[in-house]
Design a protein around this motif. Structure first.
Motif, PDB file in Angstrom:
ATOM      1  N   GLY A 154       6.594   2.355   3.017  1.00 18.31           N
ATOM      2  CA  GLY A 154       6.161   2.074   4.377  1.00 18.31           C
ATOM      3  C   GLY A 154       6.731   0.780   4.931  1.00 18.31           C
ATOM      4  N   ALA A 155       7.249  -0.070   4.068  1.00 13.28           N
ATOM      5  CA  ALA A 155       7.811  -1.352   4.504  1.00 13.28           C
ATOM      6  C   ALA A 155       8.535  -1.982   3.320  1.00 13.28           C
ATOM      7  N   LYS A 156       9.277  -3.057   3.591  1.00  9.61           N
ATOM      8  CA  LYS A 156       9.913  -3.803   2.500  1.00  9.61           C
ATOM      9  C   LYS A 156       8.892  -4.692   1.806  1.00  9.61           C
ATOM     10  N   ALA A 157       7.939  -5.197   2.579  1.00  6.01           N
ATOM     11  CA  ALA A 157       6.882  -6.049   2.033  1.00  6.01           C
ATOM     12  C   ALA A 157       5.650  -5.903   2.923  1.00  6.01           C
ATOM     13  N   VAL A 158       4.603  -6.597   2.588  1.00  6.57           N
ATOM     14  CA  VAL A 158       3.339  -6.677   3.323  1.00  6.57           C
ATOM     15  C   VAL A 158       2.509  -5.397   3.178  1.00  6.57           C
ATOM     16  N   HIS A 159       2.719  -4.356   4.010  1.00  2.00           N
ATOM     17  CA  HIS A 159       1.828  -3.192   3.930  1.00  2.00           C
ATOM     18  C   HIS A 159       2.572  -1.931   3.523  1.00  2.00           C
ATOM     19  N   HIS A 160       1.936  -1.123   2.679  1.00  2.00           N
ATOM     20  CA  HIS A 160       2.461   0.173   2.223  1.00  2.00           C
ATOM     21  C   HIS A 160       3.871   0.058   1.629  1.00  2.00           C
ATOM     22  N   ALA A 161       4.163  -1.066   0.974  1.00  2.00           N
ATOM     23  CA  ALA A 161       5.506  -1.288   0.428  1.00  2.00           C
ATOM     24  C   ALA A 161       5.624  -0.697  -0.976  1.00  2.00           C
ATOM     25  N   VAL A 163       6.362   3.416  -3.194  1.00  2.00           N
ATOM     26  CA  VAL A 163       6.790   4.806  -3.105  1.00  2.00           C
ATOM     27  C   VAL A 163       5.635   5.655  -2.567  1.00  2.00           C
ATOM     28  N   GLY A 164       5.910   6.435  -1.544  1.00  2.00           N
ATOM     29  CA  GLY A 164       4.866   7.238  -0.913  1.00  2.00           C
ATOM     30  C   GLY A 164       4.101   6.477   0.154  1.00  2.00           C
ATOM     31  N   GLY A 165       4.423   5.202   0.331  1.00  2.00           N
ATOM     32  CA  GLY A 165       3.698   4.371   1.282  1.00  2.00           C
ATOM     33  C   GLY A 165       3.862   4.824   2.724  1.00  2.00           C
ATOM     34  N   LEU A 166       5.054   5.316   3.081  1.00  3.95           N
ATOM     35  CA  LEU A 166       5.273   5.763   4.457  1.00  3.95           C
ATOM     36  C   LEU A 166       4.398   6.968   4.779  1.00  3.95           C
ATOM     37  N   LEU A 167       4.326   7.922   3.864  1.00  5.02           N
ATOM     38  CA  LEU A 167       3.477   9.096   4.090  1.00  5.02           C
ATOM     39  C   LEU A 167       2.002   8.704   4.133  1.00  5.02           C
ATOM     40  N   GLU A 168       1.609   7.792   3.263  1.00  4.03           N
ATOM     41  CA  GLU A 168       0.214   7.343   3.231  1.00  4.03           C
ATOM     42  C   GLU A 168      -0.174   6.705   4.565  1.00  4.03           C
ATOM     43  N   HIS A 169       0.709   5.862   5.084  1.00  6.87           N
ATOM     44  CA  HIS A 169       0.475   5.206   6.380  1.00  6.87           C
ATOM     45  C   HIS A 169       0.482   6.231   7.511  1.00  6.87           C
ATOM     46  N   THR A 170       1.445   7.127   7.487  1.00 10.47           N
ATOM     47  CA  THR A 170       1.550   8.151   8.526  1.00 10.47           C
ATOM     48  C   THR A 170       0.295   9.003   8.592  1.00 10.47           C
ATOM     49  N   LEU A 171      -0.182   9.450   7.438  1.00 14.91           N
ATOM     50  CA  LEU A 171      -1.373  10.292   7.389  1.00 14.91           C
ATOM     51  C   LEU A 171      -2.601   9.537   7.886  1.00 14.91           C
ATOM     52  N   ALA A 172      -2.725   8.273   7.485  1.00 12.94           N
ATOM     53  CA  ALA A 172      -3.876   7.475   7.910  1.00 12.94           C
ATOM     54  C   ALA A 172      -3.872   7.262   9.426  1.00 12.94           C
ATOM     55  N   VAL A 173      -2.705   6.970   9.982  1.00 15.69           N
ATOM     56  CA  VAL A 173      -2.596   6.760  11.431  1.00 15.69           C
ATOM     57  C   VAL A 173      -2.914   8.051  12.177  1.00 15.69           C
ATOM     58  N   ALA A 174      -2.422   9.173  11.672  1.00 13.81           N
ATOM     59  CA  ALA A 174      -2.700  10.466  12.308  1.00 13.81           C
ATOM     60  C   ALA A 174      -4.199  10.767  12.313  1.00 13.81           C
ATOM     61  N   LYS A 285      -3.029  -3.402   8.916  1.00 12.78           N
ATOM     62  CA  LYS A 285      -3.867  -4.547   8.564  1.00 12.78           C
ATOM     63  C   LYS A 285      -4.813  -4.198   7.416  1.00 12.78           C
ATOM     64  N   MET A 286      -5.457  -3.045   7.470  1.00 14.55           N
ATOM     65  CA  MET A 286      -6.419  -2.665   6.425  1.00 14.55           C
ATOM     66  C   MET A 286      -5.734  -2.531   5.060  1.00 14.55           C
ATOM     67  N   ASN A 287      -4.539  -1.960   5.055  1.00 13.68           N
ATOM     68  CA  ASN A 287      -3.815  -1.827   3.793  1.00 13.68           C
ATOM     69  C   ASN A 287      -3.509  -3.189   3.194  1.00 13.68           C
ATOM     70  N   THR A 288      -3.092  -4.127   4.044  1.00  8.92           N
ATOM     71  CA  THR A 288      -2.796  -5.488   3.589  1.00  8.92           C
ATOM     72  C   THR A 288      -4.060  -6.179   3.078  1.00  8.92           C
ATOM     73  N   TYR A 306      -4.488 -18.296   0.794  1.00 11.77           N
ATOM     74  CA  TYR A 306      -4.134 -18.212   2.212  1.00 11.77           C
ATOM     75  C   TYR A 306      -3.124 -17.088   2.425  1.00 11.77           C
ATOM     76  N   GLN A 307      -3.402 -16.220   3.407  1.00 12.18           N
ATOM     77  CA  GLN A 307      -2.543 -15.086   3.698  1.00 12.18           C
ATOM     78  C   GLN A 307      -1.646 -15.411   4.892  1.00 12.18           C
ATOM     79  N   ARG A 308      -0.384 -15.625   4.593  1.00  8.16           N
ATOM     80  CA  ARG A 308       0.549 -16.061   5.638  1.00  8.16           C
ATOM     81  C   ARG A 308       0.683 -15.022   6.742  1.00  8.16           C
ATOM     82  N   PHE A 309       0.745 -13.724   6.366  1.00 10.94           N
ATOM     83  CA  PHE A 309       0.957 -12.685   7.372  1.00 10.94           C
ATOM     84  C   PHE A 309      -0.268 -12.459   8.247  1.00 10.94           C
ATOM     85  N   LEU A 310      -1.433 -12.864   7.755  1.00 17.58           N
ATOM     86  CA  LEU A 310      -2.658 -12.723   8.540  1.00 17.58           C
ATOM     87  C   LEU A 310      -3.131 -14.053   9.111  1.00 17.58           C
TER      88      LEU A 310
END
Length: 343
Positions: A154-161, A163-174, A285-288, A306-310
């Motif tokens: 789903g990404a290089k880093a941060v969230h859903h990074a 294998v299978g992360g893109l599908l997991e994110h896609t399904l959750a958003v849908a 955000k929830m995945n992170t 401390y979470q830099r991305f958040l």
């Protein structure tokens, strides 16, 4: 086919182990007794430091990240973390050995094939307009698209990074989008579902996936939003969708990042576009957040670093007694058995 049996998370101090690992990093260093290899071995459960001391170290030349090895030796401990002293090691050819890459890279807890099937269930349930249904299924069943989606991160880093992360994110958003539609019946849930399914399609081309999971030339030069629309264009041309529906779908994809400063070519201008943007942001955000809170397991602290991305620290709050969330979840088979597989 070579099969993996022992995972890093299960290593026990004082026991011997021999199994297949992926080299995540390899450094040749010097000690009083001669050169030694300092390795970082990994699988999908974690990472362990490993040492190959002299004179055995001199039997290996050119060790580097990305090599698969059968490593055996004694599990010890260094600074309260497991460390493997390698006594035997062989480099493997992953193709000849028939290795499953998901054994060695962080992966979604859900099987990609199951998530693809869940997307099809959503299409069957919500797509009433036949051209929408045919368009979505045509794209998802395309051999190239399907092959990419099944392994994409789903990404290089941060969230859903992973294998299978893109599908997991896609399904959750849908799913989020369809839930929001229940509160706003005037929303066009069909175009919204199509956009939710394909909003990040370009990430399967933007990132290489695999052992390196780095940006491709196409990814760096164009970005996943442009790539995604470009991939969908031939399918849209062959579809029987009305021109204005195609236009709306493209707008949703182009605006799902919300604001120009977040990489959106366009800002949301329809109710469906706003819903997609916020659903995408919520799931990312929830995945992170959950990934960072999970790292507190076994810790004495309820606060994350401390979470830099958040731009904040995160707190693991006490759960209410008898939290009903897990009790009211239907089993997948129960939730899906009434939905048609084909339509």
């Amino acid at each position: 086919m070579s099969q993996k049996y022992t995972y890093i998370k299960d290593l026990i101090n004082g026991e011997r182990v021999k199994d297949i690992f992926l080299i995540g990093d390899a450094q040749l260093r010097e000690s009083r007794n001669g050169p030694f290899w300092n390795l970082r071995l990994q699988d999908n459960s974690g990472v362990v430091e490993a040492k190959i001391w002299s004179p055995l170290s001199q039997n290996f030349q050119g060790l580097e990240a990305g090599l698969f090895v059968v490593a055996g030796g004694m599990v010890g401990s260094f600074r309260d973390k497991p460390q493997l002293t390698v006594e035997v090691m062989d480099v493997l050819d992953p193709e000849l050995a028939g290795l499953d890459i998901t054994d060695f890279l962080p992966s979604s807890k859900e099987k990609p094939e199951d998530m693809m099937q869940e997307l099809d269930y959503l299409i069957a349930e919500h797509m009433v307009h036949i051209p929408w249904k045919k368009f979505c299924r045509k794209v998802l069943k395309d051999e190239t698209v399907r092959g990419r989606l099944l392994t994409a991160t789903g990404a290089k880093a941060v969230h859903h990074a992973y294998v299978g992360g893109l599908l997991e994110h896609t399904l959750a958003v849908a799913k989020l989008c369809m839930s929001i539609c229940d509160n706003y019946p005037e929303v066009d849930r069909q175009v919204l579902l199509a956009a939710a399914i394909f909003h990040d399609l370009g990430k399967a081309w933007e990132l290489s996936g695999g052992l390196t999971n780095d940006y491709t030339d196409e990814g760096r030069l164009l970005g996943h939003i442009h790539i995604g629309v470009e991939i969908l264009e031939p399918f849209l041309l062959k579809s029987k969708l009305d021109t204005k529906l195609k236009l709306h779908l493209k707008h949703l994809i182009l605006s799902h990042h919300g604001e120009y400063e977040f990489g959106a070519p366009k800002r949301p201008k329809t109710p469906e576009a706003f819903i997609l943007h916020f659903a995408d942001n919520i799931d990312a955000k929830m995945n992170t957040i959950f990934a960072e809170l999970d790292k507190l397991e076994g810790s004495d602290s309820n606060w994350t670093p401390y979470q830099r991305f958040l731009d904040r620290y995160l707190y693991k709050a006490e759960k209410s007694p008898d939290n009903p969330s897990s009790k009211c979840e239907l089993k997948k088979s129960e939730a899906q058995c009434s939905l048609p597989l084909k339509a």
